[in-house]
Write an enzyme that holds these catalytic residues in place. Sequence first.
Site, PDB file in Angstrom:
ATOM      1  N   ASN A   1       0.800  -1.222   0.000  1.00 17.20           N
ATOM      2  CA  ASN A   1       0.000   0.000   0.000  1.00 17.20           C
ATOM      3  C   ASN A   1       0.834   1.274   0.000  1.00 17.20           C
ATOM      4  O   ASN A   1       0.291   2.369   0.057  1.00 17.20           O
ATOM      5  CB  ASN A   1      -0.956   0.011   1.203  1.00 17.20           C
ATOM      6  CG  ASN A   1      -0.230  -0.002   2.541  1.00 17.20           C
ATOM      7  OD1 ASN A   1       0.983  -0.012   2.611  1.00 17.20           O
ATOM      8  ND2 ASN A   1      -1.008   0.002   3.610  1.00 17.20           N
ATOM      9  N   LYS A   2       2.172   1.153  -0.034  1.00 15.94           N
ATOM     10  CA  LYS A   2       3.031   2.324  -0.009  1.00 15.94           C
ATOM     11  C   LYS A   2       3.146   2.960  -1.397  1.00 15.94           C
ATOM     12  O   LYS A   2       2.685   2.403  -2.398  1.00 15.94           O
ATOM     13  CB  LYS A   2       4.408   1.960   0.534  1.00 15.94           C
ATOM     14  CG  LYS A   2       4.392   1.495   1.986  1.00 15.94           C
ATOM     15  CD  LYS A   2       3.821   2.541   2.918  1.00 15.94           C
ATOM     16  CE  LYS A   2       3.974   2.167   4.385  1.00 15.94           C
ATOM     17  NZ  LYS A   2       3.170   1.020   4.794  1.00 15.94           N
ATOM     18  N   ILE A   3       3.816   4.110  -1.475  1.00 12.87           N
ATOM     19  CA  ILE A   3       3.867   4.868  -2.724  1.00 12.87           C
ATOM     20  C   ILE A   3       4.576   4.082  -3.830  1.00 12.87           C
ATOM     21  O   ILE A   3       4.232   4.179  -4.998  1.00 12.87           O
ATOM     22  CB  ILE A   3       4.506   6.253  -2.504  1.00 12.87           C
ATOM     23  CG1 ILE A   3       4.293   7.148  -3.723  1.00 12.87           C
ATOM     24  CG2 ILE A   3       5.955   6.147  -2.107  1.00 12.87           C
ATOM     25  CD1 ILE A   3       4.598   8.615  -3.469  1.00 12.87           C
TER      26      ILE A   3
END
Length: 364
Positions: free
Chosen positions: A182-184
């Site tokens: 879910n990170k960039i």
Amino acid sequence: MVKVYLDDPNVGELEKKYLCECIDSGYVSSVGPNIGTFENRFAEYLGVKRAVSTQSGTSALHLALYELGIGPGDEVIVPVLTFIATVNPIMYVGARPVFVDVDPETWTIDPDEIEKYITPRTKAIIPVHLYGNPCDMDRIMDISRRYGIPVIEDATESLGATYKERFTGTFGVMGVFSFNGNKIITTGGGGMVVTDDEKKANHIKFLANQARDTSRGYYHPEIGFNYRMTNLEASLGLAQFERFPQFLEMKRRFAQIYTEGLRNNLNVEFQGSYPGAESSYWLFSIKLKGDKSVQEVQKLLAEKGIPTRRIFMPIVEFPMYQQYREGEYKNAYDIYKRGLNLPASTLNTEKGIEYVVKTLNEVL
């Protein structure tokens, strides 16, 4: 109805290409050229001497604490408002977490609170750049210098964020990043420790590989960890890193749409930032005012196809950390009670974010 995504990963043809090339090479495990390439490009981007890849942001923080020799009897100051992975590694090394409240405007660790809780046993400070929003690193590093306490930055949510034109994760003796889905950018899992200390970087690399002295075959002179990133994960990371400038631009554009579209809504309060700070806006976050509860607003938005997420629960609410409660943490509890994460995945379009703004204004 336009499709809206909360924090879903953005992977496509470039990622497929790099992964297929990795599979064809046969280097799919913890040996392979893409691991070093990913580390080098990451370090070059941040302007640090070294970056050491790990299996997760949690393992990166564990290694950083371990490398500083922190253990039983030691204390580590940490914000009470963060993800649980910031705190668990403190317990892994046998130290005691000391929870402090956050600034009511920025939601990040309050430097005044840090000073209140420093004791002779304080061996590290872990500021968390919450949701991509930089902490007050001038004051935190001033405290670090005056008291001789090292800083390990939890930059897991803030890749690309800057404080006075310097990237988060590069102020302390070490910084840690996460590449969770879910990170960039994502490697599926994965993390990174960054530092300008070559000696520490070399030892962390050694520890992450079961503390194996490869010059002597399978010889292990100290206890290590299996915290290595795989070549498959690094391949995904390289593809994601090529697209990172576009992702960061999109995150900031979405934040602009939210800010412009919600600024006149008297029931919305934004997460603030310090002068000179520029968030990466991993998740765009607000506090709700008025009569409607967060849960009620979430339900109404979900009915319109809009996913949201509660702000992190203060860590002292969890059974294993209740014994470490030392204050009221009024700001953290207020933010938790009224805070909401809005959709920020780079799978979204500007039209999708505008739909969220329109619907939220109607709901409130």
